[in-house]
Design an enzyme around this catalytic site. Structure first.
Site, PDB file in Angstrom:
ATOM      1  CG  ASN A  11      14.826  -3.723  20.025  1.00 22.62           C
ATOM      2  OD1 ASN A  11      13.619  -3.886  20.226  1.00 22.62           O
ATOM      3  ND2 ASN A  11      15.721  -4.690  20.204  1.00 22.62           N
ATOM      4  CD1 TRP A  12      11.747   2.162  21.995  1.00 25.95           C
ATOM      5  CD2 TRP A  12       9.540   2.423  22.254  1.00 25.95           C
ATOM      6  NE1 TRP A  12      11.478   3.516  21.959  1.00 25.95           N
ATOM      7  CE2 TRP A  12      10.123   3.700  22.111  1.00 25.95           C
ATOM      8  CE3 TRP A  12       8.153   2.336  22.427  1.00 25.95           C
ATOM      9  CZ2 TRP A  12       9.366   4.881  22.141  1.00 25.95           C
ATOM     10  CZ3 TRP A  12       7.404   3.516  22.449  1.00 25.95           C
ATOM     11  CH2 TRP A  12       8.015   4.764  22.312  1.00 25.95           C
ATOM     12  CE  LYS A  13      16.647  -4.692  23.768  1.00 27.27           C
ATOM     13  NZ  LYS A  13      17.784  -5.382  24.337  1.00 27.27           N
ATOM     14  CD  GLU A 102      16.903  -8.903  24.345  1.00 23.34           C
ATOM     15  OE1 GLU A 102      15.868  -8.465  23.824  1.00 23.34           O
ATOM     16  OE2 GLU A 102      17.771  -8.165  24.877  1.00 23.34           O
ATOM     17  CB  SER A 206      25.970  -1.145  25.602  1.00 28.09           C
ATOM     18  OG  SER A 206      25.512  -2.186  26.439  1.00 28.09           O
ATOM     19  N   GLY A 227      18.781  -0.122  21.932  1.00 27.43           N
ATOM     20  CA  GLY A 227      17.760  -0.647  22.834  1.00 27.43           C
ATOM     21  C   GLY A 227      17.453   0.351  23.932  1.00 27.43           C
ATOM     22  N   GLY A 228      18.025   0.102  25.113  1.00 23.66           N
ATOM     23  CA  GLY A 228      17.770   0.916  26.305  1.00 23.66           C
ATOM     24  C   GLY A 228      17.703   2.418  26.049  1.00 23.66           C
TER      25      GLY A 228
HETATM   26  P1  PGA Z   1      20.877  -2.219  24.223  1.00 25.20           P
HETATM   27  O1  PGA Z   1      20.048  -3.223  23.280  1.00 25.20           O
HETATM   28  O2  PGA Z   1      21.129  -0.971  23.400  1.00 25.20           O
HETATM   29  O3  PGA Z   1      19.969  -1.964  25.387  1.00 25.20           O
HETATM   30  O4  PGA Z   1      22.137  -2.893  24.586  1.00 25.20           O
HETATM   31  C1  PGA Z   1      20.327  -3.361  21.922  1.00 25.20           C
HETATM   32  C2  PGA Z   1      19.460  -4.432  21.321  1.00 25.20           C
HETATM   33  O5  PGA Z   1      19.167  -5.421  22.019  1.00 25.20           O
HETATM   34  O6  PGA Z   1      19.045  -4.336  20.162  1.00 25.20           O
END
Ligand code: PGA
Length: 245
Positions: A11-13, A102, A206, A227-228
């Site tokens: 998930n690159w957001k 989010e 995370s 994500g990150g």
């Molecule tokens: P994160 O994000 O791995 O940066 O915690 C996960 C997500 O929001 O899908």
């Protein structure tokens, strides 16, 4: 964990421009050679601006592309700034993330999420349905109650569960470096499977190349939403490698 079918969803957001696509070369090369690749499903969810070029770039690989959200209406309409599932499909999306915390935080309700899931399935796309409790709710021992409600309302009247992956993402663990304890995860994931009638359940929050060795021991998890750490190809590959080590 050796031969289990697992999803790794990036998930690159709201990150990434056209030049970020170059970093995918490392991932496709790795995946061509990876001995366990038949057990692995990789899905990249970039911002919509990159969907088409990314899906073209990954066409010959076995990596799929997905979107991060959509409008709830199936057809075209006067909704400035919105994009529906059919339009996302036309530029290569096979999946859509729906109900990410989010977006819930910005006012997305369970009812709206249910409508989005419906139109995504009608467009013949698959759904990555995110659920999870906040820290406050966890402290009040409301986790199961919250998850139960999110599942009931989000999946209301939806029969086709086979095209839905559920991602359990505790809000307090997203981007914070905190992850649930394995025992808690095991219990929560089996609760979700029972309540949602056995959909595949992934964990997100995370996930990184350090904690994956611990997380992979939770044997009812069907994959990870990342994500990150997914924005860095090396770290993303490392997570996959370590899962099968
Ligand atoms: P994160 O994000 O791995 O940066 O915690 C996960 C997500 O929001 O899908």
């Amino acid at each position: 964990m050796t031969n289990k079918y697992m999803y790794f969803i990036a998930n690159w957001k709201m990150f990434g421009g056209l030049n970020s696509l170059n970093s995918l070369n490392t991932v496709t090369k790795f995946f061509e050679k990876f001995k366990k690749s038949k057990f692995v499903k990789i899905i990249y969810c970039p911002p919509n601006t990159l969907l088409e070029s990314m899906s073209k770039k990954l066409k010959k690989s076995r990596i799929d592309v997905g979107a991060q959200n959509c409008h709830e209406q199936e057809n075209y309409g006067a909704f400035t700034g919105s994009i529906n599932p059919m339009m996302l499909k036309s530029v290569g999306a096979k999946y859509i993330i729906i109900g990410h915390s989010e977006n819930r935080k910005m006012g997305e309700t369970d009812n709206l999420i249910n409508q989005k899931i419906n139109s995504t399935l009608k467009a013949k796309l698959k759904v990555i349905f995110c659920i999870g409790e906040t820290l406050k709710q966890k402290r009040k021992k409301m986790t199961k109650k919250i998850l139960d409600t999110q599942i009931k309302l989000g999946l209301k009247k939806i029969k086709n569960k086979k095209d839905i992956l559920i991602a359990y993402e505790p809000v307090w663990s997203i981007g914070t470096g905190l992850v649930p304890k394995n025992n808690d995860l095991l219990e929560t994931v089996s609760f979700i499977k029972k309540k949602s009638k056995n959909s595949k359940v992934l964990y997100g929050g995370s996930v990184n190349s350090n904690n994956i060795n611990e997380l992979k021991l939770v044997n009812n998890i069907d994959g990870f939403l990342i994500g990150g750490a997914s924005q860095n190809s090396k770290k993303f590959i490392d997570i996959i490698k370590k899962t099968y080590n």
